[in-house]
Design a protein around this motif. Structure first.
Motif: not given
Length: 505
Positions: A86-100, A119-131
């Protein structure tokens, strides 16, 4: 699942901040219900890290953006799945080190809106899935998770299926039926080798060696005459006769499941002449009315799950009628109330006997290990949803053996659901459990476990309803409890207070 994934993640983020100078920002996505728990764990274990708790109303979030986020004084943004879309316009502005992503199986559909936006709108250097449940229904879901984490490596679902899907097909026309056991084992071993570098798995036994056992028992329930009539009408006619009218029904499978739970689910406004009809009209309610006094008398506390909020309404009336002190959590319960309810239920010497939850809203990330009994009033088609719900009690911190009672009405669609669930659990067993992704197991260990699973027969679901003596045996955790339960049954019989299922209407 109660394995300490939250604590491990906090430790990881803290370690790379203090030892590697990587202070973020990190984006952590979790179910809304568990956001307060994440915030509390950061405060407890890593108070020096600045966590931006991004939640609340649109005005609350605007103030967060204009305050803490505009100043850049944060290392972690903690929010839930809906807001990251919903708030991707604001949250996508940052270049994130990790997505968890907590409960990472939320991304099991590679074409989901959440997956596409991340995938398309955010930038992450690393990705982790916890499940705790990377496979819930099919091996395609495992590919979707791997594709999200490493899209360049796992770039074709068709190739993945071509290489690995055969041993997990169920139809007699499928290739799995044409392969011998050795060929199936070879394919599964190859799959384990491919995914091993990208998966770290821990079991409860590895994390907490003193964790008591969890015992699952299927409790066979009968139908009242009223339920039998409804079930037959839905099966044969696709409608329910109601006095002078009739109710045409959509989604026959759901209507059959409703008939298994309680006949009141087909009524709008109805006041029975005898209040006890609330119990005697349903075979499951009769079992519940037998079980709960015994659990209370022997000092146990209960988590009760249902798929249907209308079932929770009926159960709420029942608990009030019997004088049980209970709590209720479903999709309408707000985040802050959830946190308060958990604290009150888990307090030492809490006098709440039952915590009633909807499986989807209450089955993720909640710590309720002060209860030692779980009742699944009805089951999900997805067995991992039920597994998640059960593990609200069976998790680190549990001091007692956990008993899980799964209510199943004999000879109905609920037995079909149990069979399908077992087929899906077998896929998870072959791909994940037999893989032993723990850096300690040998090839021989994994091969032996896999062979055992391959040779297991399909669970034979019986058709007989449990006798009172059998029910006591299922319920009891000691010989002393068996004796107590038998005495309670004898006292009820002698007093003439023992209820019987509703007769022919």
């Amino acid at each position: 699942m109660g394995l300490g994934k939250t604590i491990q993640t906090v430790a990881f983020v803290t370690y790379i901040a203090e030892m590697k100078g990587c202070r973020g920002p990190h984006l952590i996505l979790a179910p809304k219900a568990v956001l307060p728990n994440w915030r509390n764990e950061f405060k407890k274990w890593s108070p020096d890290l600045e966590v931006c708790f991004y939640d609340g109303s649109s005005e609350d979030r605007r103030q967060i953006r204009e305050g803490q986020m505009s100043q850049g004084t944060f290392n972690v943004i903690l929010t839930h799945y809906d807001l990251v879309m919903r708030d991707k316009t604001y949250l996508k502005r940052y270049e994130y080190e990790t997505l968890i992503v907590d409960e990472g199986h939320r991304l099991k559909n590679a074409q989901s809106k959440l997956s596409d936006i991340l995938r398309e709108m955010y930038t992450f250097k690393h990705r982790f899935l916890l499940t705790g449940t990377p496979i819930q229904n099919s091996i395609d879901e495992l590919w979707a998770l791997l594709n999200f984490v490493l899209p360049k490596v796992f770039n074709s679902s068709g190739s993945f299926d071509e290489w690995f899907a055969a041993p997990f097909q169920g139809s007699s026309e499928d290739l799995s039926q044409q392969l011998n056991e050795e060929e199936n084992l070879l394919i599964i071993h190859r799959l384990h080798q491919v995914i091993r570098p990208f998966m770290l798995r821990r079991t409860k036994r590895e994390v907490e060696k003193e964790l008591p056992n969890k015992i699952e028992q299927i409790v066979k329930c009968d139908l009242s005459a009223w339920q039998r009539l409804q079930y037959t009408q839905v099966t044969n006619k696709g409608k329910i006769e109601m006095g002078r009218g009739r109710m045409r029904l959509q989604n026959q499978a759901m209507q059959l499941r409703k008939a298994c739970n309680h006949p009141y689910l087909f009524l709008n406004e109805y006041e029975p002449m005898d209040p006890e009809e609330l119990v005697t009209a349903s075979g499951k309610m009769m079992i519940l009315d037998n079980v709960l006094p015994k659990l209370k008398a022997t000092g146990h506390r209960v988590l009760l799950f249902s798929q249907m909020t209308r079932v929770l309404d009926i159960l709420q009336d029942f608990f009030e009628m019997r004088g049980y002190k209970f709590m209720r959590l479903d999709g309408t319960t707000n985040t802050e109330d959830r946190s308060t309810m958990l604290s009150q239920f888990n307090e030492p010497d809490s006098d709440y006997f039952i915590f009633m939850l909807s499986t989807r809203a209450g089955g993720l990330g909640l710590n309720l290990q002060t209860a030692d009994t779980v009742i699944m009033f009805d089951s999900d088609w997805n067995p991992q949803a039920d597994q998640q719900a059960e593990d609200r009690a069976h998790r680190i911190g549990q001091k007692k053996q956990v008993l899980v009672l799964i209510f199943v009405v004999s000879g109905t669609i609920e037995e079909v659901i149990q069979r399908r669930a077992q087929e899906k659990r077998n896929i998870d067993a072959k791909v994940i459990q037999a893989g032993m992704f723990n850096d300690k197991s040998t090839h021989a260990d994994r091969h032996e476990l896999l062979e055992q699973i391959m040779k297991q027969d399909e669970v034979n679901l019986g058709t007989d309803v449990h006798t009172p003596e059998e029910l006591n045996e299922l319920l009891a955790r000691s010989e002393e409890e068996v004796s107590v339960f038998e005495q309670m049954d004898a006292a009820a019989t002698e007093s003439g207070k023992q209820l019987r299922l509703l007769g022919e209407q």
